[in-house]
Design a protein around this motif. Structure first.
Motif, PDB file in Angstrom:
ATOM      1  N   HIS A  47      64.639  17.740-114.118  1.00 53.68           N
ATOM      2  CA  HIS A  47      63.590  18.285-115.000  1.00 53.68           C
ATOM      3  C   HIS A  47      63.530  17.590-116.356  1.00 53.68           C
ATOM      4  O   HIS A  47      62.443  17.312-116.876  1.00 53.68           O
ATOM      5  CB  HIS A  47      63.801  19.788-115.202  1.00 53.68           C
ATOM      6  N   ARG A  48      64.703  17.318-116.955  1.00 52.52           N
ATOM      7  CA  ARG A  48      64.695  16.784-118.326  1.00 52.52           C
ATOM      8  C   ARG A  48      63.991  15.428-118.380  1.00 52.52           C
ATOM      9  O   ARG A  48      63.062  15.238-119.171  1.00 52.52           O
ATOM     10  CB  ARG A  48      66.129  16.646-118.851  1.00 52.52           C
ATOM     11  N   ARG A  49      64.434  14.486-117.560  1.00 47.00           N
ATOM     12  CA  ARG A  49      63.861  13.130-117.606  1.00 47.00           C
ATOM     13  C   ARG A  49      62.353  13.177-117.357  1.00 47.00           C
ATOM     14  O   ARG A  49      61.553  12.558-118.053  1.00 47.00           O
ATOM     15  CB  ARG A  49      64.572  12.255-116.553  1.00 47.00           C
ATOM     16  N   GLN A  50      61.964  13.931-116.322  1.00 43.14           N
ATOM     17  CA  GLN A  50      60.547  13.965-115.951  1.00 43.14           C
ATOM     18  C   GLN A  50      59.704  14.655-117.026  1.00 43.14           C
ATOM     19  O   GLN A  50      58.561  14.263-117.283  1.00 43.14           O
ATOM     20  CB  GLN A  50      60.396  14.662-114.592  1.00 43.14           C
ATOM     21  N   THR A  51      60.291  15.647-117.684  1.00 49.03           N
ATOM     22  CA  THR A  51      59.582  16.335-118.773  1.00 49.03           C
ATOM     23  C   THR A  51      59.414  15.402-119.971  1.00 49.03           C
ATOM     24  O   THR A  51      58.312  15.289-120.542  1.00 49.03           O
ATOM     25  CB  THR A  51      60.358  17.605-119.184  1.00 49.03           C
ATOM     26  N   LEU A  52      60.495  14.740-120.369  1.00 47.91           N
ATOM     27  CA  LEU A  52      60.404  13.845-121.534  1.00 47.91           C
ATOM     28  C   LEU A  52      59.385  12.734-121.280  1.00 47.91           C
ATOM     29  O   LEU A  52      58.579  12.402-122.165  1.00 47.91           O
ATOM     30  CB  LEU A  52      61.772  13.231-121.870  1.00 47.91           C
ATOM     31  N   ASP A  53      59.403  12.165-120.095  1.00 48.08           N
ATOM     32  CA  ASP A  53      58.453  11.093-119.781  1.00 48.08           C
ATOM     33  C   ASP A  53      57.004  11.618-119.767  1.00 48.08           C
ATOM     34  O   ASP A  53      56.079  10.921-120.190  1.00 48.08           O
ATOM     35  CB  ASP A  53      58.794  10.445-118.428  1.00 48.08           C
ATOM     36  N   SER A  54      56.826  12.841-119.305  1.00 47.34           N
ATOM     37  CA  SER A  54      55.471  13.421-119.269  1.00 47.34           C
ATOM     38  C   SER A  54      54.953  13.649-120.678  1.00 47.34           C
ATOM     39  O   SER A  54      53.783  13.362-120.974  1.00 47.34           O
ATOM     40  CB  SER A  54      55.473  14.740-118.488  1.00 47.34           C
ATOM     41  N   PHE A  55      55.797  14.163-121.560  1.00 50.52           N
ATOM     42  CA  PHE A  55      55.368  14.347-122.952  1.00 50.52           C
ATOM     43  C   PHE A  55      55.048  12.999-123.593  1.00 50.52           C
ATOM     44  O   PHE A  55      54.062  12.867-124.319  1.00 50.52           O
ATOM     45  CB  PHE A  55      56.435  15.079-123.758  1.00 50.52           C
ATOM     46  N   ALA A  56      55.886  11.999-123.311  1.00 51.00           N
ATOM     47  CA  ALA A  56      55.648  10.666-123.896  1.00 51.00           C
ATOM     48  C   ALA A  56      54.303  10.113-123.431  1.00 51.00           C
ATOM     49  O   ALA A  56      53.671   9.324-124.139  1.00 51.00           O
ATOM     50  CB  ALA A  56      56.779   9.720-123.507  1.00 51.00           C
ATOM     51  N   ALA A  57      53.865  10.544-122.242  1.00 55.55           N
ATOM     52  CA  ALA A  57      52.575  10.080-121.720  1.00 55.55           C
ATOM     53  C   ALA A  57      51.422  10.983-122.163  1.00 55.55           C
ATOM     54  O   ALA A  57      50.274  10.789-121.742  1.00 55.55           O
ATOM     55  CB  ALA A  57      52.634  10.028-120.188  1.00 55.55           C
ATOM     56  N   GLY A  58      51.715  12.001-122.976  1.00 54.57           N
ATOM     57  CA  GLY A  58      50.636  12.824-123.536  1.00 54.57           C
ATOM     58  C   GLY A  58      50.253  14.029-122.714  1.00 54.57           C
ATOM     59  O   GLY A  58      49.265  14.691-123.017  1.00 54.57           O
ATOM     60  N   ALA A  59      51.042  14.344-121.675  1.00 53.44           N
ATOM     61  CA  ALA A  59      50.693  15.489-120.821  1.00 53.44           C
ATOM     62  C   ALA A  59      51.377  16.764-121.315  1.00 53.44           C
ATOM     63  O   ALA A  59      52.406  16.712-122.000  1.00 53.44           O
ATOM     64  CB  ALA A  59      51.129  15.204-119.384  1.00 53.44           C
TER      65      ALA A  59
END
Ligand SMILES: NC(=O)c1ccc[n+]([C@@H]2O[C@H](COP(=O)([O-])OP(=O)(O)OC[C@H]3O[C@@H](n4cnc5c(N)ncnc54)[C@H](O)[C@@H]3O)[C@@H](O)[C@H]2O)c1
Length: 375
Positions: free
Chosen positions: A92-104
């Motif tokens: 969850h952590r990695r996928q969440t951080l990457d999603s926020f970095a992509a603006g989602a």
């Protein structure tokens, strides 16, 4: 002179349609896809799974969204508005951080993270990106719990006094034979984290912040490293005293909450979701019938579930509003569960929220001693 806060200016203005992506197309992902399909202003545009054939089969079932090999390529190609994370907690952590970095925005399944530190990272990333982090505790949704919470918050039922929170579930030996289950390193916790967290979250949704927890972990029957049962005493900040039990070894399965207030007893008995008939509000003998009549559940009924929860989250995102209460406080029940483990590790000593904020071990892992009572 202090620099002005940096705010992401490149995100698109309020979308009129939410382009959604699902990461991890396993069993719970179908509930997300159904909720997206049910929303008039949301569409499933992309999915991914570490095993691509699973993502392809899922896509075939849910309107042929684009399929990607991993979440990074999905984010780069699709720029989704919302990422629905349905992978096991350690991802969850990695996928969440990457999603926020992509603006989602991110909607993540329970338990929200693999550890308290990981959840802190996720909440900090949400704030830095000015995006929302919603955690799925779908039992907070539906007309019954909304009604009971309103009665409690308005004072209509008088002061809440004591509570019971019981998760009697049954998971057989075969369930725990799957290699990642029942192990601290791969599952993160036992039945308290995996199962009991739903009712514990619901109790905290009704009663608010907790102030102190004492817990113990038991291994009664299963071949696991983690607990197959836990018991706890919880004191809430509003003065309510609760006992909680989480079990994976109970053949007649029920999920129950009982709450005694000055004016009534509120009970909920169900298994994985609830409607009005699962709740009962019993007035104290001296409460006038006309007053108790005011507590009747409103029509129409809507049962708890992923669809009403995600609808309310999507509506808030589309309107640029804060998340609804049903998706707020991502850390409260996760910390409550962490406190049960931390207390067990301290021989049942009381744990307060402040003890968790710099806890030497339990910010990174919930691994704790379990009392083995098997013959
Ligand atoms: N809210 C609820 O009632 C509820 C119910 C069931 C599960 N859950 C939660 O949902 C999450 C998933 O549970 P599930 O039962 O659907 O599990 P599952 O094993 O059925 O599905 C998970 C899927 O994620 C895929 N996956 C794993 N790691 C990945 C990665 N790094 N990238 C992409 N895909 C990856 C797996 O291949 C698998 O298909 C867990 O956090 C679980 O606790 C919540």
């Amino acid at each position: 002179m202090t620099a002005p806060p940096v705010s992401p200016t490149h995100w698109p203005a309020q979308p009129t349609q939410l382009r959604c992506a699902i990461v991890g197309t396993g069993s719970v992902a179908h509930l997300h896809a159904r909720a997206v399909a049910a929303h008039p202003r949301a569409a499933l545009v992309a999915v991914t799974n570490r095993h691509r054939p699973k993502a392809e089969a899922f896509a075939a079932e849910w309107g042929q969204p684009a399929v990607y090999d991993d979440h990074q390529s999905l984010l780069a190609a699709e720029n989704p508005d919302v990422v629905l994370i349905c992978t096991p907690p350690d991802a969850h952590r990695r996928q969440t951080l990457d999603s926020f970095a992509a603006g989602a925005h991110v909607v993540v399944e329970k338990p929200p993270a693999g550890s308290l530190d990981q959840l802190d990272d996720m909440m900090a990333a949400a704030q830095a990106a000015d995006r929302e982090l919603a955690v799925v505790f779908q039992q907070r949704a539906g007309t019954a719990v909304t009604h009971v919470r309103r009665l409690l918050q308005s004072g209509a039922l008088g002061r809440p006094l004591l509570a019971q929170c019981l998760t009697h579930w049954y998971r057989d030996a075969a369930y725990f034979a799957v290699p990642w289950r029942g192990r601290w390193a791969s599952e993160g916790g036992g039945t308290t984290l995996g199962h009991g967290i739903h009712q514990l979250d619901l109790l905290a949704f009704l009663l608010g912040d907790w102030a102190e927890v004492r817990g113990q972990l038991w291994r009664l029957a299963r071949q696991t490293e983690t607990e197959d049962c836990s018991t706890a005493t919880i004191r809430f900040a509003n003065g309510v005293v609760a006992t909680a039990l989480s079990s994976a070894v109970s053949p007649r399965q029920t999920s129950s909450i009982r709450l005694d207030t000055e004016k009534a007893t509120v009970t909920l008995d169900h298994l994985y979701g609830h409607g009005h008939d699962d709740w009962r509000i019993t007035p104290a003998p001296e409460v006038p019938a006309a007053e108790a009549d005011q507590w009747a559940f409103p029509e129409p009924e809507e049962r708890s579930g992923h669809a009403p929860l995600l609808r309310d989250v999507f509506d808030a995102l589309l309107a640029g509003q804060p998340l609804p209460a049903s998706a707020s406080h991502p850390a409260r029940s996760f910390e409550l569960v962490a406190a049960i483990y931390a207390s067990a590790a301290a021989g049942g000593a009381p744990i307060a929220p402040a003890d968790l904020s710099h806890h030497p071990t339990h910010r990174q892992s919930f691994a704790s001693p379990v009392t083995d009572l098997r013959p």
